[in-house]
Design an enzyme around this catalytic site. Structure first.
Site, PDB file in Angstrom:
ATOM      1  N   ARG A  51       0.865  -1.186   0.000  1.00 24.75           N
ATOM      2  CA  ARG A  51       0.000   0.000   0.000  1.00 24.75           C
ATOM      3  C   ARG A  51       0.895   1.226   0.000  1.00 24.75           C
ATOM      4  O   ARG A  51       2.121   1.122   0.085  1.00 24.75           O
ATOM      5  CB  ARG A  51      -1.042  -0.009   1.134  1.00 24.75           C
ATOM      6  CG  ARG A  51      -0.707  -0.699   2.414  1.00 24.75           C
ATOM      7  CD  ARG A  51       0.370  -0.055   3.202  1.00 24.75           C
ATOM      8  NE  ARG A  51       0.086   1.353   3.409  1.00 24.75           N
ATOM      9  CZ  ARG A  51       0.988   2.259   3.663  1.00 24.75           C
ATOM     10  NH1 ARG A  51       2.278   1.920   3.758  1.00 24.75           N
ATOM     11  NH2 ARG A  51       0.687   3.519   3.832  1.00 24.75           N
ATOM     12  N   ALA A  53       0.958   5.130  -2.175  1.00 21.36           N
ATOM     13  CA  ALA A  53       0.836   5.442  -3.609  1.00 21.36           C
ATOM     14  C   ALA A  53       2.026   4.971  -4.462  1.00 21.36           C
ATOM     15  O   ALA A  53       1.841   4.243  -5.442  1.00 21.36           O
ATOM     16  CB  ALA A  53       0.575   6.941  -3.770  1.00 21.36           C
ATOM     17  N   ARG A  88      -7.128  -0.317  -7.087  1.00 19.78           N
ATOM     18  CA  ARG A  88      -7.432   0.710  -6.076  1.00 19.78           C
ATOM     19  C   ARG A  88      -7.583   2.028  -6.842  1.00 19.78           C
ATOM     20  O   ARG A  88      -6.723   2.357  -7.664  1.00 19.78           O
ATOM     21  CB  ARG A  88      -6.319   0.827  -5.010  1.00 19.78           C
ATOM     22  CG  ARG A  88      -6.347  -0.309  -3.993  1.00 19.78           C
ATOM     23  CD  ARG A  88      -5.487  -0.002  -2.790  1.00 19.78           C
ATOM     24  NE  ARG A  88      -6.131   0.874  -1.835  1.00 19.78           N
ATOM     25  CZ  ARG A  88      -5.479   1.450  -0.814  1.00 19.78           C
ATOM     26  NH1 ARG A  88      -4.185   1.249  -0.652  1.00 19.78           N
ATOM     27  NH2 ARG A  88      -6.119   2.233   0.029  1.00 19.78           N
ATOM     28  N   GLN A 199      -2.375   2.595   9.930  1.00 19.95           N
ATOM     29  CA  GLN A 199      -1.053   2.632   9.268  1.00 19.95           C
ATOM     30  C   GLN A 199      -0.043   3.443  10.078  1.00 19.95           C
ATOM     31  O   GLN A 199       1.157   3.166  10.023  1.00 19.95           O
ATOM     32  CB  GLN A 199      -1.170   3.251   7.864  1.00 19.95           C
ATOM     33  CG  GLN A 199      -1.904   2.407   6.844  1.00 19.95           C
ATOM     34  CD  GLN A 199      -3.359   2.794   6.746  1.00 19.95           C
ATOM     35  OE1 GLN A 199      -3.971   3.160   7.737  1.00 19.95           O
ATOM     36  NE2 GLN A 199      -3.932   2.715   5.564  1.00 19.95           N
ATOM     37  N   ASP A 240      -1.813  10.845  -2.153  1.00 20.34           N
ATOM     38  CA  ASP A 240      -2.124   9.822  -3.169  1.00 20.34           C
ATOM     39  C   ASP A 240      -2.399  10.447  -4.524  1.00 20.34           C
ATOM     40  O   ASP A 240      -2.344   9.768  -5.550  1.00 20.34           O
ATOM     41  CB  ASP A 240      -3.332   9.005  -2.731  1.00 20.34           C
ATOM     42  CG  ASP A 240      -2.949   8.124  -1.556  1.00 20.34           C
ATOM     43  OD1 ASP A 240      -2.924   8.643  -0.422  1.00 20.34           O
ATOM     44  OD2 ASP A 240      -2.607   6.953  -1.795  1.00 20.34           O
ATOM     45  N   ASN A 250      -5.289  12.779   0.304  1.00 23.50           N
ATOM     46  CA  ASN A 250      -4.478  11.853   1.121  1.00 23.50           C
ATOM     47  C   ASN A 250      -5.397  11.099   2.077  1.00 23.50           C
ATOM     48  O   ASN A 250      -6.619  11.300   2.080  1.00 23.50           O
ATOM     49  CB  ASN A 250      -3.383  12.633   1.876  1.00 23.50           C
ATOM     50  CG  ASN A 250      -2.364  11.714   2.527  1.00 23.50           C
ATOM     51  OD1 ASN A 250      -1.886  10.774   1.898  1.00 23.50           O
ATOM     52  ND2 ASN A 250      -2.039  11.947   3.788  1.00 23.50           N
ATOM     53  N   LYS A 251      -4.814  10.260   2.874  1.00 27.14           N
ATOM     54  CA  LYS A 251      -5.550   9.408   3.816  1.00 27.14           C
ATOM     55  C   LYS A 251      -6.587  10.206   4.600  1.00 27.14           C
ATOM     56  O   LYS A 251      -6.325  11.328   5.046  1.00 27.14           O
ATOM     57  CB  LYS A 251      -4.540   8.745   4.759  1.00 27.14           C
ATOM     58  CG  LYS A 251      -5.095   7.818   5.807  1.00 27.14           C
ATOM     59  CD  LYS A 251      -5.966   6.719   5.260  1.00 27.14           C
ATOM     60  CE  LYS A 251      -5.298   5.873   4.206  1.00 27.14           C
ATOM     61  NZ  LYS A 251      -6.272   5.028   3.449  1.00 27.14           N
TER      62      LYS A 251
HETATM   63  O1  MRU Z   1      -4.543   3.393   2.094  1.00 29.32           O
HETATM   64  P1  MRU Z   1      -3.040   3.535   2.036  1.00 29.32           P
HETATM   65  O2  MRU Z   1      -2.342   2.965   3.211  1.00 29.32           O
HETATM   66  O3  MRU Z   1      -2.482   3.033   0.714  1.00 29.32           O
HETATM   67  O4  MRU Z   1      -2.829   5.105   2.061  1.00 29.32           O
HETATM   68  C1  MRU Z   1      -1.538   5.635   2.015  1.00 29.32           C
HETATM   69  C2  MRU Z   1      -1.504   7.097   2.169  1.00 29.32           C
HETATM   70  O5  MRU Z   1      -2.507   7.746   2.309  1.00 29.32           O
HETATM   71  C3  MRU Z   1      -0.168   7.768   2.041  1.00 29.32           C
HETATM   72  O6  MRU Z   1      -0.130   8.934   2.802  1.00 29.32           O
HETATM   73  C4  MRU Z   1       0.068   8.125   0.572  1.00 29.32           C
HETATM   74  O7  MRU Z   1      -0.111   7.005  -0.248  1.00 29.32           O
HETATM   75  C5  MRU Z   1       1.417   8.684   0.348  1.00 29.32           C
HETATM   76  S1  MRU Z   1       2.627   7.401   0.387  1.00 29.32           S
HETATM   77  C6  MRU Z   1       4.163   8.044   0.181  1.00 29.32           C
END
Ligand code: MRU
Length: 357
Positions: A51, A53, A88, A199, A240, A250-251
């Protein structure tokens, strides 16, 4: 970066097999998983064994490599590419990597297709490592400026995991932190737990521990009071998908942290490689926001006293829950973007100056 003192990358290719660190087992079990078919890569992305990006982009690139081994007919590759892109929806790196692979392979004759695909996937990974390293060097300058004034431990708040586990190495948001730590600047990280998949707790805190960086896990709603108390010097998060106007997806929960930072005049930085920029979408309402199973909210996983990983239900069984995985922080709340090319305003003119688009 290191796990128990040993250097790892998050993904590598060995004897025609893709190897990944299974992130669904962390922090309790360190397991290397083998992916042998394009469907294995699709499942690994969907289940979030990989997981973040940049890492899902790299995994998708290797998915195309595995597809060339299964059937190098171009129509099979096209179908595989489409399935990978849809595995995704939110992180643009996935489509970016698959499109790059397919452009490279278009018109290539079948005897050479595997070699060219493998080289391109390796290039994508090497480039990501270089870009993340540069993000670190560019972000380090910002941390050094803050340290010059404060002359004491810098408290950095981050959300989710935009660490090396989300990339191939270094991370995006964590790369400036690792670089500052290597230069001897005292750093302490507030790691947002990041419900529902945790995470921040399971991955960010884990990887910082392995690198010997002080950190404290906080519940997602704690950042606000810490900012009011002056206990956060800066925020750095990943993304992302960042739009050409500087809006940052982002998350889930990133937006609320940015609002709190803005209200408390705390700088809020977003670190990203250029593969995360979506130059096409003009309005953030067009970003496909992933909605994941509500079971990720209603159930929680952990390790019991016998060392077994167990999942238990925490919500009333009749309750309905909703699990949106990402949100958007409007550019006006972002102090600056930290990229491989330098630091810029979160705006079309800022991005245009750096990337000439
Ligand atoms: O759902 P995830 O764990 O894939 O989400 C990840 C994030 O939101 C990260 O902040 C984003 O991908 C940046 S990774 C360098």
């Amino acid at each position: 970066m290191r796990i128990e003192g040993k250097e790892y990358r998050t993904i590598w290719f060995e004897n025609n097999i893709v190897k990944i660190i299974d992130q669904t087992k962390l922090p309790h079990k360190f397991t290397i998983k083998e992916l042998k078919t394009v469907n294995d890569t699709i499942n690994a992305i969907k289940k979030m064994e990989v997981r973040g990006a940049p890492l899902i982009g790299a995994t998708a690139a290797y998915g195309i490599v595995l597809a060339t081994l299964e059937n190098n007919d171009f129509s099979f590759l096209m179908k595989s590419a489409e399935k990978l892109i849809n595995s995704r929806p939110t992180a643009i790196n996935l489509k970016w990597a698959v499109d790059r692979m397919m452009n490279k392979l278009s018109g290539v004759n079948s005897e050479k297709i595997f070699d060219i695909a493998a080289k391109e996937a390796i290039d994508i990974c090497e480039e990501d490592i270089k870009f993340c390293e540069n993000i670190g060097l560019n972000g380090l300058k910002i941390i050094e400026e803050i340290y010059k004034k404060k002359k004491d431990t810098i408290n950095i708040l981050t959300h989710c995991n935009a660490g090396w586990l989300a990339t191939i190495n270094w991370g995006t948001a964590t790369s400036p932190i690792y670089h500052a730590h290597k230069k001897g600047i005292p750093i302490h990280v507030w790691a947002d737990e990041t419900r529902p998949r945790n995470q921040g707790a399971n991955l960010t805190s884990y990887e910082l521990n392995e690198e010997g960086i002080k950190n404290t896990i906080i519940a997602d709603n704690t950042g606000g009071i810490l900012m009011q108390r002056g206990e956060v010097d800066m925020c750095i998060v990943g993304t992302d998908r960042t739009l050409s106007n500087g809006d940052v997806c982002n998350k889930i929960g990133t937006y609320l942290k940015a609002l709190a930072a803005y209200d408390n005049k705390i700088p809020f930085y977003v670190a990203l490689p250029s593969s995360t920029i979506d130059w096409n979408i003009k309005d953030h309402s067009e970003i496909p926001i992933e909605e994941r199973s509500s079971k990720e909210l209603s159930h929680i996983e952990g390790i019991d006293e016998n060392g077994n990983i167990k999942k238990i239900q925490v919500y009333p069984h009749k309750s309905v829950s909703m699990n949106l995985a990402f949100d958007v922080t409007p550019a006006k709340y972002v102090t600056a973007l930290i990229t491989e090319k330098g630091v810029c305003d979160a705006s079309s003119s800022g991005l245009k100056k750096l990337f000439n688009k």
